[in-house]
Design a protein around this motif. Sequence first.
Motif, PDB file in Angstrom:
ATOM      1  N   ILE A 118       0.832  -1.200   0.000  1.00  0.00           N
ATOM      2  CA  ILE A 118       0.000   0.000   0.000  1.00  0.00           C
ATOM      3  C   ILE A 118       0.870   1.255   0.000  1.00  0.00           C
ATOM      4  N   LYS A 119       1.942   1.244   0.793  1.00  0.00           N
ATOM      5  CA  LYS A 119       2.814   2.412   0.821  1.00  0.00           C
ATOM      6  C   LYS A 119       3.521   2.600  -0.516  1.00  0.00           C
ATOM      7  N   LEU A 120       3.890   1.505  -1.159  1.00  0.00           N
ATOM      8  CA  LEU A 120       4.533   1.586  -2.469  1.00  0.00           C
ATOM      9  C   LEU A 120       3.560   2.132  -3.507  1.00  0.00           C
ATOM     10  N   ILE A 121       2.306   1.720  -3.431  1.00  0.00           N
ATOM     11  CA  ILE A 121       1.279   2.253  -4.325  1.00  0.00           C
ATOM     12  C   ILE A 121       1.150   3.760  -4.140  1.00  0.00           C
ATOM     13  N   ALA A 122       1.126   4.174  -2.879  1.00  0.00           N
ATOM     14  CA  ALA A 122       0.998   5.608  -2.580  1.00  0.00           C
ATOM     15  C   ALA A 122       2.154   6.398  -3.176  1.00  0.00           C
TER      16      ALA A 122
ATOM     17  N   ASP B 212       4.785   9.801  -7.482  1.00  0.00           N
ATOM     18  CA  ASP B 212       5.885   9.913  -8.445  1.00  0.00           C
ATOM     19  C   ASP B 212       5.405  10.059  -9.882  1.00  0.00           C
ATOM     20  N   ASN B 213       4.213   9.511 -10.174  1.00  0.00           N
ATOM     21  CA  ASN B 213       3.709   9.504 -11.551  1.00  0.00           C
ATOM     22  C   ASN B 213       2.592  10.516 -11.779  1.00  0.00           C
ATOM     23  N   GLU B 214       2.548  11.532 -10.956  1.00  0.00           N
ATOM     24  CA  GLU B 214       1.482  12.539 -11.070  1.00  0.00           C
ATOM     25  C   GLU B 214       1.377  13.110 -12.481  1.00  0.00           C
TER      26      GLU B 214
ATOM     27  N   PHE C  50      -6.472  13.484 -13.326  1.00  0.00           N
ATOM     28  CA  PHE C  50      -6.389  12.164 -12.689  1.00  0.00           C
ATOM     29  C   PHE C  50      -5.115  12.012 -11.865  1.00  0.00           C
ATOM     30  N   GLY C  51      -3.976  12.320 -12.473  1.00  0.00           N
ATOM     31  CA  GLY C  51      -2.706  12.189 -11.761  1.00  0.00           C
ATOM     32  C   GLY C  51      -2.618  13.132 -10.583  1.00  0.00           C
ATOM     33  N   TYR C  52      -3.116  14.357 -10.775  1.00  0.00           N
ATOM     34  CA  TYR C  52      -3.107  15.353  -9.705  1.00  0.00           C
ATOM     35  C   TYR C  52      -3.946  14.870  -8.525  1.00  0.00           C
ATOM     36  N   SER C  53      -5.135  14.365  -8.816  1.00  0.00           N
ATOM     37  CA  SER C  53      -6.036  13.910  -7.758  1.00  0.00           C
ATOM     38  C   SER C  53      -5.440  12.756  -6.965  1.00  0.00           C
ATOM     39  N   LEU C  54      -4.908  11.769  -7.673  1.00  0.00           N
ATOM     40  CA  LEU C  54      -4.292  10.626  -6.990  1.00  0.00           C
ATOM     41  C   LEU C  54      -3.107  11.057  -6.144  1.00  0.00           C
ATOM     42  N   ALA C  55      -2.264  11.891  -6.711  1.00  0.00           N
ATOM     43  CA  ALA C  55      -1.064  12.335  -5.998  1.00  0.00           C
ATOM     44  C   ALA C  55      -1.425  13.073  -4.716  1.00  0.00           C
ATOM     45  N   ARG C  56      -2.436  13.959  -4.792  1.00  0.00           N
ATOM     46  CA  ARG C  56      -2.812  14.707  -3.598  1.00  0.00           C
ATOM     47  C   ARG C  56      -3.360  13.765  -2.520  1.00  0.00           C
ATOM     48  N   GLY C  57      -4.175  12.808  -2.935  1.00  0.00           N
ATOM     49  CA  GLY C  57      -4.722  11.862  -1.964  1.00  0.00           C
ATOM     50  C   GLY C  57      -3.655  11.018  -1.314  1.00  0.00           C
TER      51      GLY C  57
ATOM     52  N   GLY D  61      -6.677   5.196 -15.944  1.00  0.00           N
ATOM     53  CA  GLY D  61      -6.839   4.386 -14.745  1.00  0.00           C
ATOM     54  C   GLY D  61      -6.277   2.988 -14.925  1.00  0.00           C
ATOM     55  N   ALA D  62      -6.529   2.413 -16.091  1.00  0.00           N
ATOM     56  CA  ALA D  62      -6.009   1.083 -16.388  1.00  0.00           C
ATOM     57  C   ALA D  62      -4.488   1.097 -16.462  1.00  0.00           C
ATOM     58  N   ILE D  63      -3.940   2.136 -17.098  1.00  0.00           N
ATOM     59  CA  ILE D  63      -2.482   2.267 -17.167  1.00  0.00           C
ATOM     60  C   ILE D  63      -1.902   2.439 -15.769  1.00  0.00           C
ATOM     61  N   ALA D  64      -2.599   3.185 -14.918  1.00  0.00           N
ATOM     62  CA  ALA D  64      -2.136   3.357 -13.538  1.00  0.00           C
ATOM     63  C   ALA D  64      -2.047   2.013 -12.827  1.00  0.00           C
ATOM     64  N   ILE D  65      -3.044   1.164 -13.018  1.00  0.00           N
ATOM     65  CA  ILE D  65      -3.020  -0.172 -12.405  1.00  0.00           C
ATOM     66  C   ILE D  65      -1.811  -0.953 -12.922  1.00  0.00           C
ATOM     67  N   ALA D  66      -1.525  -0.835 -14.209  1.00  0.00           N
ATOM     68  CA  ALA D  66      -0.372  -1.527 -14.788  1.00  0.00           C
ATOM     69  C   ALA D  66       0.932  -1.018 -14.175  1.00  0.00           C
ATOM     70  N   VAL D  67       1.074   0.290 -14.083  1.00  0.00           N
ATOM     71  CA  VAL D  67       2.289   0.892 -13.517  1.00  0.00           C
ATOM     72  C   VAL D  67       2.464   0.460 -12.059  1.00  0.00           C
ATOM     73  N   LEU D  68       1.394   0.488 -11.302  1.00  0.00           N
ATOM     74  CA  LEU D  68       1.460   0.101  -9.891  1.00  0.00           C
ATOM     75  C   LEU D  68       1.846  -1.361  -9.736  1.00  0.00           C
ATOM     76  N   SER D  69       1.249  -2.214 -10.554  1.00  0.00           N
ATOM     77  CA  SER D  69       1.557  -3.644 -10.450  1.00  0.00           C
ATOM     78  C   SER D  69       2.991  -3.927 -10.866  1.00  0.00           C
ATOM     79  N   GLU D  70       3.484  -3.204 -11.841  1.00  0.00           N
ATOM     80  CA  GLU D  70       4.877  -3.365 -12.268  1.00  0.00           C
ATOM     81  C   GLU D  70       5.848  -2.927 -11.168  1.00  0.00           C
ATOM     82  N   ARG D  71       5.492  -1.846 -10.502  1.00  0.00           N
ATOM     83  CA  ARG D  71       6.349  -1.363  -9.408  1.00  0.00           C
ATOM     84  C   ARG D  71       6.362  -2.363  -8.259  1.00  0.00           C
TER      85      ARG D  71
END
Length: 213
Positions: free
Chosen positions: A17-21, A26-28, A43-50, A198-208
């Motif tokens: 979870i911390k790595l996802i955060a 990092d990918n804002e 989308f990136g801005y919203s996720l990054a702020r959260g 959103g789908a690309i974000a899931i891919a990036v997160l899973s790769e990380r």
Amino acid sequence: MSSTFSQAGVARVESVIKLIAQTCVDNEKYFSDLDAVAGDGDFGYSLARGFENVIAEWDEYDRSDLSTFIQKVATTMSGRIGGTSGPIWGTAFLRAAISVKDKNDITQADVVAMLRSAIEGIMKRGGASLGDKTLLDALVPLTDAIEADLGKGLDGKAVAQHAAEAARAAAEETAKLEAHRGRASYVGERSIGSPDPGAIAIAVLSERVAEAW
């Protein structure tokens, strides 16, 4: 991988979870640029702020059990992210938390249940289904891959790697779809040709996660 993760598994879930955060922070710009193609670019801005708030409050979260901890993350996400991302991601974490309520040991089945519960929550909250060109189009294949590989007894690293590959392939395929949910749906057929952020974000997160496993 053993069938029971126990406290080591709880620590693993927390670290993921911390790595996802951190990865979302990092990918804002990258996530926002993807969203700007057919959406409103926030989308990136919203996720990054959260997730910045999740990281800032990390040490203060109640860790009496895993469910309580994830619920705290969900509350932060729901309350600190604007637009549609807050409710969607907050609901995903909340549903995952509920699925492991009162559990002290985390099993492989629990991990799959957390993901399935998150998917169900996203579908209900956002009214989206597979093929609507949303993060679900990567999250569902990722979860299917994890469940299948755990059933085969593969080790954690192999499971994470295959899940990342499945998520990436599925995310790239969303470029062929017309968006039916979110701001991208407003442009109709013009959403075809670019992948869902959103789908690309899931891919990036899973790769990380796979890289760090």
